[in-house]
Every structure is written in structure tokens, then in C-alpha cells.
Design a protein around this motif. Structure first.
Motif, short mmCIF file in Angstrom:
data_model
loop_
_atom_site.label_atom_id
_atom_site.label_comp_id
_atom_site.label_asym_id
_atom_site.label_seq_id
_atom_site.Cartn_x
_atom_site.Cartn_y
_atom_site.Cartn_z
N THR A 82 77.71 101.63 48.46
CA THR A 82 78.46 102.57 47.63
C THR A 82 78.54 103.93 48.32
N GLY A 83 77.68 104.13 49.33
CA GLY A 83 77.63 105.41 50.02
C GLY A 83 76.68 106.39 49.36
N GLU A 84 76.00 105.96 48.31
CA GLU A 84 75.08 106.82 47.57
C GLU A 84 73.63 106.43 47.87
N VAL A 85 72.71 107.36 47.63
CA VAL A 85 71.30 107.06 47.75
C VAL A 85 70.97 105.91 46.80
N GLY A 86 70.17 104.95 47.27
CA GLY A 86 69.78 103.84 46.41
C GLY A 86 70.56 102.56 46.64
N ASP A 87 71.37 102.51 47.70
CA ASP A 87 72.12 101.29 47.99
C ASP A 87 71.20 100.13 48.39
N GLY A 88 70.03 100.42 48.93
CA GLY A 88 69.08 99.36 49.24
C GLY A 88 68.71 99.28 50.70
N LYS A 89 68.06 98.20 51.05
CA LYS A 89 67.57 97.96 52.40
C LYS A 89 67.77 96.50 52.77
N ILE A 90 67.82 96.25 54.09
CA ILE A 90 67.86 94.89 54.62
C ILE A 90 66.72 94.78 55.64
N PHE A 91 65.95 93.71 55.55
CA PHE A 91 64.85 93.45 56.48
C PHE A 91 65.12 92.12 57.17
N VAL A 92 64.88 92.06 58.47
CA VAL A 92 65.11 90.84 59.23
C VAL A 92 63.81 90.45 59.94
N SER A 93 63.42 89.20 59.80
CA SER A 93 62.23 88.71 60.49
C SER A 93 62.51 87.33 61.07
N HIS A 94 61.68 86.95 62.03
CA HIS A 94 61.84 85.68 62.71
C HIS A 94 61.12 84.57 61.94
N ILE A 95 61.75 83.41 61.84
CA ILE A 95 61.16 82.24 61.19
C ILE A 95 60.79 81.23 62.28
#
Length: 112
Positions: A82-95
């Protein structure tokens, strides 16, 4: 294989789900979570101030083959922003490995 975990606004879930289906990610797990973030402002409703320090979000857990990592992340970024604070996060890890319980099969083909 990669595990992509995303914390997004609940209001963006339908749009993110549709974007993931459009790029071929048809299986993932999600649940509702509450967290603390950078949002500091409160909201006022009918003269009563409510704290927004406890933030309601949706948590997605997606495991994909390496060739789906970038398209999955791009789909989430475009659909959830949305361009606003609070849009979230994405985390990437190896399986390391994945198994299909029904057949005992292992490896990347189990994600199809």
C-alpha cells in the motif's frame, strides 16, 4: 527449495492469494497472527482512542522450488503493498528436503 514466509495486512490477503494463484503457487498455509510493529499511531472511533500497537496480520508460509522463488516474492510484493507503514515483511530461508507423507516420495517433485 525455498520457504517464503510473509506477514501481510489481512485486508490484502485476497489480492495476494489471487496473485499467487496467477503465478502458479497453488498451495500454501496461512493463519491469523498478532504482532508488534512500527505503527505507533492510535485510531479514534466515536471519540474513543484505540491502540494499534497490537497489529492483526495474516501469516503465509509457502515452500517453492528455487525457480519459483522470484515470481512468488514479486507477486506478494506487488499485491500486498500500500506504500504505508505496516505493509509487512517477507522472509526467505533454504529448505533441505521435503517429503510427501502419502507416498514417502522426497524432493522438489513433491511440491507439484
Amino acid at each position: 527449495m525455498k520457504k517464503i514466509e510473509a506477514i501481510i495486512r489481512k485486508s490484502k490477503f485476497s489480492k495476494v492469494k489471487k496473485a499467487l494463484h496467477e503465478v502458479g503457487v497453488n498451495f500454501f498455509t496461512y493463519w491469523d497472527v498478532t504482532g508488534l510493529g512500527n505503527e505507533k499511531e492510535g485510531h479514534v472511533y466515536r471519540g474513543v482512542s484505540y491502540s494499534t500497537s497490537d497489529i492483526q496480520r495474516r501469516y503465509l508460509s509457502i515452500v517453492v522450488n528455487n525457480d519459483f522463488e522470484e515470481v512468488t516474492i514479486k507477486a506478494i510484493l506487488e499485491a500486498a503493498a500500500t506504500g504505508e507503514v505496516g505493509d509487512g515483511k517477507i522472509f526467505v530461508s533454504h529448505i533441505e528436503e521435503v517429503y510427501r507423507i502419502r507416498t514417502g516420495e522426497k524432493g522438489g517433485n513433491t511440491l507439484k
